[in-house]
Design an enzyme around this catalytic site. Structure first.
Site, PDB file in Angstrom:
ATOM      1  N   LYS A   1      40.825  44.260  47.553  1.00  0.00           N
ATOM      2  CA  LYS A   1      41.167  42.839  47.603  1.00  0.00           C
ATOM      3  C   LYS A   1      42.327  42.624  48.576  1.00  0.00           C
ATOM      4  CE  LYS A   1      38.179  42.752  44.212  1.00  0.00           C
ATOM      5  NZ  LYS A   1      38.421  42.742  42.826  1.00  0.00           N
TER       6      LYS A   1
ATOM      7  N   TRP B   1      37.328  39.433  33.925  1.00  0.00           N
ATOM      8  CA  TRP B   1      37.822  40.802  34.106  1.00  0.00           C
ATOM      9  C   TRP B   1      38.511  41.310  32.859  1.00  0.00           C
ATOM     10  CZ3 TRP B   1      35.079  43.217  37.236  1.00  0.00           C
ATOM     11  CH2 TRP B   1      34.664  42.668  38.447  1.00  0.00           C
TER      12      TRP B   1
ATOM     13  N   ASP C   1      46.038  44.966  35.036  1.00  0.00           N
ATOM     14  CA  ASP C   1      45.053  45.058  36.114  1.00  0.00           C
ATOM     15  C   ASP C   1      45.512  44.065  37.185  1.00  0.00           C
ATOM     16  OD1 ASP C   1      42.926  44.841  37.849  1.00  0.00           O
ATOM     17  OD2 ASP C   1      41.423  44.381  36.318  1.00  0.00           O
TER      18      ASP C   1
HETATM   19  C1  LIG Z   1      37.523  43.263  41.700  1.00  0.00           C
HETATM   20  C2  LIG Z   1      38.160  43.418  40.384  1.00  0.00           C
HETATM   21  C3  LIG Z   1      37.762  44.414  39.491  1.00  0.00           C
HETATM   22  C4  LIG Z   1      36.627  45.368  39.804  1.00  0.00           C
HETATM   23  O1  LIG Z   1      37.067  46.401  40.570  1.00  0.00           O
HETATM   24  P1  LIG Z   1      36.102  47.593  41.038  1.00  0.00           P
HETATM   25  O2  LIG Z   1      36.866  48.191  42.168  1.00  0.00           O
HETATM   26  O3  LIG Z   1      34.800  46.982  41.454  1.00  0.00           O
HETATM   27  O4  LIG Z   1      35.946  48.536  39.912  1.00  0.00           O
HETATM   28  C5  LIG Z   1      38.420  44.512  38.285  1.00  0.00           C
HETATM   29  N1  LIG Z   1      39.440  43.682  37.972  1.00  0.00           N
HETATM   30  C6  LIG Z   1      39.850  42.715  38.805  1.00  0.00           C
HETATM   31  C7  LIG Z   1      40.966  41.819  38.420  1.00  0.00           C
HETATM   32  C8  LIG Z   1      39.213  42.543  40.038  1.00  0.00           C
HETATM   33  O5  LIG Z   1      39.619  41.572  40.877  1.00  0.00           O
END
Ligand SMILES: *Cc1c(COP(=O)(O)O)cnc(C)c1O
Length: 360
Positions: free
Chosen positions: A196, A102, A172
């Site tokens: 999540k 990520w 993030d």
């Molecule tokens: C799932 C995830 C993403 C992707 O998110 P989207 O909603 O599909 O754009 C990005 N960063 C992390 C850490 C994730 O767990």
């Protein structure tokens, strides 16, 4: 009706009581004669749902008053572009820490908008540990420092908050948000996709310090300009109303669990059940350094990969789904977010023991 134990990394399991309440309210929300999905986003019913969701989120995370909460769309991947567009603020470069899949996605997207310096990387460790802060080559003039606080695929999590001085820290937090208390005041901006630990896919939440708002690049789409969205209370355009409603129910559920300190304790107990077992035998292994293991996403491998399919099949027969690791790393991964009950992890460990016993 049977509910499985869903170990998916996202979209992920939600609290059953939340789903039940949403079902009860589906056709007629609080006597309005409508589903939340059908309401005008400017009507008083929906406005009350929206305001309450934000207030509960602020309470749970103790978000300081000088931070804006913005409900957007576009996911964390969208944020990989919105963050540079909004936060470069005319500066020459931004610093990024690379701890896995990520982080790499964030780095590659940011490069479209400005110079990116990768100031630390987990690559030398094969992405099994988070580089210690004293090895980071931070630039005091950087626009911001970006981290991925929980690498959902690799299974690594910061159990400390980096100190970036006067340079805003951006995180993030898609896969760890609301799993524990955080000191929001130490970040310039936090973003997360909801699917999540919060609710349905389609909602993206941004928390941002007010002084960082208002210097977006001229090319920034209006819908993704933090100033336009925060000035309009996330209603510059139609927000993802139903997803915000479900998120609001999850926030209430979290408050009922005792808040984030209590949920963290619960998450620690669950993760320890799994990691303690993984460390107690040699049939399975976890590659991640002990100090950096994620409490949310636990990757593990079977010593004999040829048993992977049999392992997954047996798990499925026992009502445990989505244990296959991400295609980029292989093996298994158990995602054990807030809504995964302890019983789910107990069932998984019991099955792992049983599988080991019948395959050695
Ligand atoms: C799932 C995830 C993403 C992707 O998110 P989207 O909603 O599909 O754009 C990005 N960063 C992390 C850490 C994730 O767990």
């Amino acid at each position: 009706m049977t509910r499985v134990f869903n170990f998916s990394a996202g979209p992920a399991t939600l609290p059953e009581s939340v789903l039940r309440q949403a079902a009860d309210e589906m056709l007629d929300w609080h006597g309005s004669g409508m589903s939340v999905m059908e309401m005008s986003h400017r009507g008083k019913e929906y406005m009350s749902i929206h305001a309450e969701a934000e207030a509960d989120l602020r309470e749970l995370l103790a978000i300081p008053a000088n931070y804006k909460v913005v409900f957007l769309q576009g996911g964390a991947i969208g944020q990989n572009a919105f963050v540079p567009m909004n936060l470069y603020r005319g500066k020459a470069s931004a610093d990024y820490v690379n701890t896995g899949e990520w982080s790499k996605r964030s780095i590659n997207e940011a490069k479209k908008y400005g110079t990116v310096n990768v100031v630390a990387s987990s690559e030398p460790s094969g992405f099994t540990s988070i580089p210690k802060q004293d090895t980071w080559k931070l630039d005091p003039n950087a626009a911001y420092v970006h981290i991925c606080s929980n690498e959902t695929i690799g299974g690594m999590q910061y159990h400390w908050t980096p100190d970036t001085g006067d340079v805003p820290l951006v995180a993030d937090m898609s896969s760890e948000i609301l799993s524990k208390p955080i000191d929001v005041g130490r970040y310039g901006l936090i973003y997360c996709g909801a699917q999540k630990n919060i609710g349905p896919a389609g909602l993206t939440i941004v928390m941002v310090r007010e002084d960082l708002i208002g210097q977006a690049m001229p090319i920034t789409p209006s819908a993704f300009d933090l100033k336009q969205q925060s000035d309009n209370d996330s209603m510059l355009n139609t927000p993802p109303t139903y997803a915000i409603y479900i998120a609001g129910l999850v926030f209430k559920w979290l408050k009922k669990q005792g808040g984030l300190k209590a949920i963290e304790e619960h998450n620690r107990v669950k993760a320890a059940l799994l990691y303690d077992y993984l460390d107690s035998q040699t049939f399975y292994s976890c590659p991640i350094a002990k100090d950096d293991r994620s409490l949310m996403n636990a990757p593990f491998k079977l010593k004999d990969e040829s048993l992977d399919e049999a392992f997954l099949k047996g798990a499925k027969e026992r009502g445990m789904l989505q244990l296959k690791g991400h295609r980029s790393v292989g093996g298994m991964r158990a995602s054990i977010y807030n809504a995964m009950p302890k019983e789910g992890v107990q069932a998984l460990v019991a099955y792992m023991k049983e599988f080991e016993a019948s395959h050695t």
